[in-house]
Motif scaffolding. Sequence first.
Motif, PDB file in Angstrom:
ATOM      1  N   GLY A   9       0.756  -1.151   0.001  1.00 35.27           N
ATOM      2  CA  GLY A   9       0.137   0.101  -0.048  1.00 35.27           C
ATOM      3  C   GLY A   9       0.731   1.340  -0.100  1.00 35.27           C
ATOM      4  O   GLY A   9       0.521   2.289  -0.507  1.00 35.27           O
ATOM      5  N   GLY A  41      -1.880  -3.569  -0.820  1.00 38.66           N
ATOM      6  CA  GLY A  41      -1.755  -3.529   0.730  1.00 38.66           C
ATOM      7  C   GLY A  41      -2.693  -2.208   0.955  1.00 38.66           C
ATOM      8  O   GLY A  41      -2.909  -1.328   0.125  1.00 38.66           O
ATOM      9  N   GLY A  43      -1.247   0.305   3.298  1.00 43.07           N
ATOM     10  CA  GLY A  43      -0.144   1.403   3.525  1.00 43.07           C
ATOM     11  C   GLY A  43      -0.378   2.269   4.554  1.00 43.07           C
ATOM     12  O   GLY A  43      -1.001   1.990   5.506  1.00 43.07           O
ATOM     13  N   CYS A  63      -9.550  -4.025  14.337  1.00 41.61           N
ATOM     14  CA  CYS A  63      -8.499  -3.334  13.414  1.00 41.61           C
ATOM     15  C   CYS A  63      -8.024  -3.667  11.918  1.00 41.61           C
ATOM     16  O   CYS A  63      -8.100  -3.199  11.099  1.00 41.61           O
ATOM     17  CB  CYS A  63      -7.025  -3.165  14.440  1.00 41.61           C
ATOM     18  N   GLN A 116      -3.967 -11.679   9.220  1.00 39.98           N
ATOM     19  CA  GLN A 116      -2.877 -11.730   8.320  1.00 39.98           C
ATOM     20  C   GLN A 116      -2.809 -10.351   7.375  1.00 39.98           C
ATOM     21  O   GLN A 116      -3.352  -9.615   7.880  1.00 39.98           O
ATOM     22  CB  GLN A 116      -3.299 -12.917   7.020  1.00 39.98           C
ATOM     23  N   THR A 138       7.544  -3.928  -2.598  1.00 37.53           N
ATOM     24  CA  THR A 138       7.241  -3.287  -1.400  1.00 37.53           C
ATOM     25  C   THR A 138       8.225  -2.294  -1.227  1.00 37.53           C
ATOM     26  O   THR A 138       8.952  -1.474  -1.987  1.00 37.53           O
ATOM     27  CB  THR A 138       7.519  -4.345  -0.216  1.00 37.53           C
ATOM     28  N   SER A 178       1.545  -4.127  11.709  1.00 39.57           N
ATOM     29  CA  SER A 178       2.790  -4.539  12.005  1.00 39.57           C
ATOM     30  C   SER A 178       3.541  -4.527  10.590  1.00 39.57           C
ATOM     31  O   SER A 178       3.013  -4.797   9.614  1.00 39.57           O
ATOM     32  CB  SER A 178       3.063  -5.766  12.676  1.00 39.57           C
TER      33      SER A 178
HETATM   34  P1  UTP Z   1      -1.141  -4.852   4.440  1.00 37.37           P
HETATM   35  O1  UTP Z   1      -1.173  -5.915   3.841  1.00 37.37           O
HETATM   36  O2  UTP Z   1      -1.067  -3.470   3.722  1.00 37.37           O
HETATM   37  O3  UTP Z   1      -0.205  -4.945   5.699  1.00 37.37           O
HETATM   38  O4  UTP Z   1      -2.484  -4.899   5.255  1.00 37.37           O
HETATM   39  P2  UTP Z   1       1.052  -4.296   5.942  1.00 37.37           P
HETATM   40  O5  UTP Z   1       2.034  -5.185   6.569  1.00 37.37           O
HETATM   41  O6  UTP Z   1       0.809  -2.785   6.517  1.00 37.37           O
HETATM   42  O7  UTP Z   1       1.836  -3.874   4.311  1.00 37.37           O
HETATM   43  P3  UTP Z   1       2.212  -2.701   3.329  1.00 37.37           P
HETATM   44  O8  UTP Z   1       2.821  -1.516   4.339  1.00 37.37           O
HETATM   45  O9  UTP Z   1       0.832  -1.962   2.767  1.00 37.37           O
HETATM   46  O10 UTP Z   1       3.280  -3.126   2.654  1.00 37.37           O
HETATM   47  C1  UTP Z   1      -2.963  -3.918   6.210  1.00 37.37           C
HETATM   48  C2  UTP Z   1      -3.536  -4.236   7.605  1.00 37.37           C
HETATM   49  O11 UTP Z   1      -4.968  -4.811   6.853  1.00 37.37           O
HETATM   50  C3  UTP Z   1      -5.440  -6.016   7.835  1.00 37.37           C
HETATM   51  C4  UTP Z   1      -4.149  -6.169   8.870  1.00 37.37           C
HETATM   52  O12 UTP Z   1      -4.414  -5.559   9.937  1.00 37.37           O
HETATM   53  C5  UTP Z   1      -2.825  -5.538   7.958  1.00 37.37           C
HETATM   54  O13 UTP Z   1      -1.929  -5.193   8.784  1.00 37.37           O
HETATM   55  N1  UTP Z   1      -5.483  -7.077   6.686  1.00 37.37           N
HETATM   56  C6  UTP Z   1      -5.134  -7.154   5.355  1.00 37.37           C
HETATM   57  C7  UTP Z   1      -6.037  -8.265   7.229  1.00 37.37           C
HETATM   58  O14 UTP Z   1      -6.365  -8.476   8.584  1.00 37.37           O
HETATM   59  N2  UTP Z   1      -6.044  -9.359   6.208  1.00 37.37           N
HETATM   60  C8  UTP Z   1      -5.922  -9.477   5.094  1.00 37.37           C
HETATM   61  O15 UTP Z   1      -6.086 -10.264   4.331  1.00 37.37           O
HETATM   62  C9  UTP Z   1      -5.002  -8.210   4.744  1.00 37.37           C
END
Ligand code: UTP
Length: 222
Positions: A9, A41, A43, A63, A116, A138, A178
């Motif tokens: 993201g 993602g 972001g 969340c 996840q 990423t 995280s």
């Molecule tokens: P992300 O995949 O963007 O996590 O999902 P990220 O680790 O922050 O990745 P970057 O920074 O975009 O690369 C954001 C949040 O959405 C929720 C989780 O809380 C995740 O941290 N999420 C996302 C889920 O619970 N399930 C999913 O299938 C996807």
Amino acid sequence: MIFVYSLGGSILAGRDAESLKEYAAALKNLAQEHQIFVVVGGGKIAREYIEKARALGAGEAFCDLLGIGATKLNAMILIAALGKDVAPEPPETYARALESSAGGKIVVLGGMQPGQTTDAVAALLAEYVHADKMIVATSVDGVYSADPEIDPKAKKFDHMTHSDLVRLSMETTLSAGSRSPVDPLAAKIIERSSIPAVVVYGGNVENLKKAAEGGHSGTEIS
Ligand code: UTP
């Protein structure tokens, strides 16, 4: 070939329309020869909303659902940039994602279920559609032995095995929002199905093609 991208993201968020069009053009170019799936993602918006909800007393699963909402917002922006030849909304299931790819359409997805990140969605989708490769585009330029922003001695791996990745990713936490190079669940999934993966810096649009076809400077996992 079939490629599943996990596009952070942080890579898409904050880009103007012109810059988003460059990403869309790169994906369309790849889609002329390959079947392309992109999982987007959450972001910065995901992190901001998650932090606010947590401060208001929301639980982790709540969340996570908020984070999933943010990933879908980002996915919709990429769909807007792609215009035609793309499925018009992020599919809610892996089966629907596969169906939507009929006729060579690019399919853009967001998150699926709590617990996840979108890396895990990309890994599960890669299994489901029998992808040739999962590509994590990423904010870092590969997988490091430690967080390069914190530890100046962190070393980037050119290549690592699936089990190395599982071990490394397990050292990070699974809390909502995280930061980790690759979600531990994603690492386990690609390990169990021996799916080759690549981690590249997604801020350079050329890396989308290089990660798929060769010539990148990220980390290969096999
Ligand atoms: P992300 O995949 O963007 O996590 O999902 P990220 O680790 O922050 O990745 P970057 O920074 O975009 O690369 C954001 C949040 O959405 C929720 C989780 O809380 C995740 O941290 N999420 C996302 C889920 O619970 N399930 C999913 O299938 C996807």
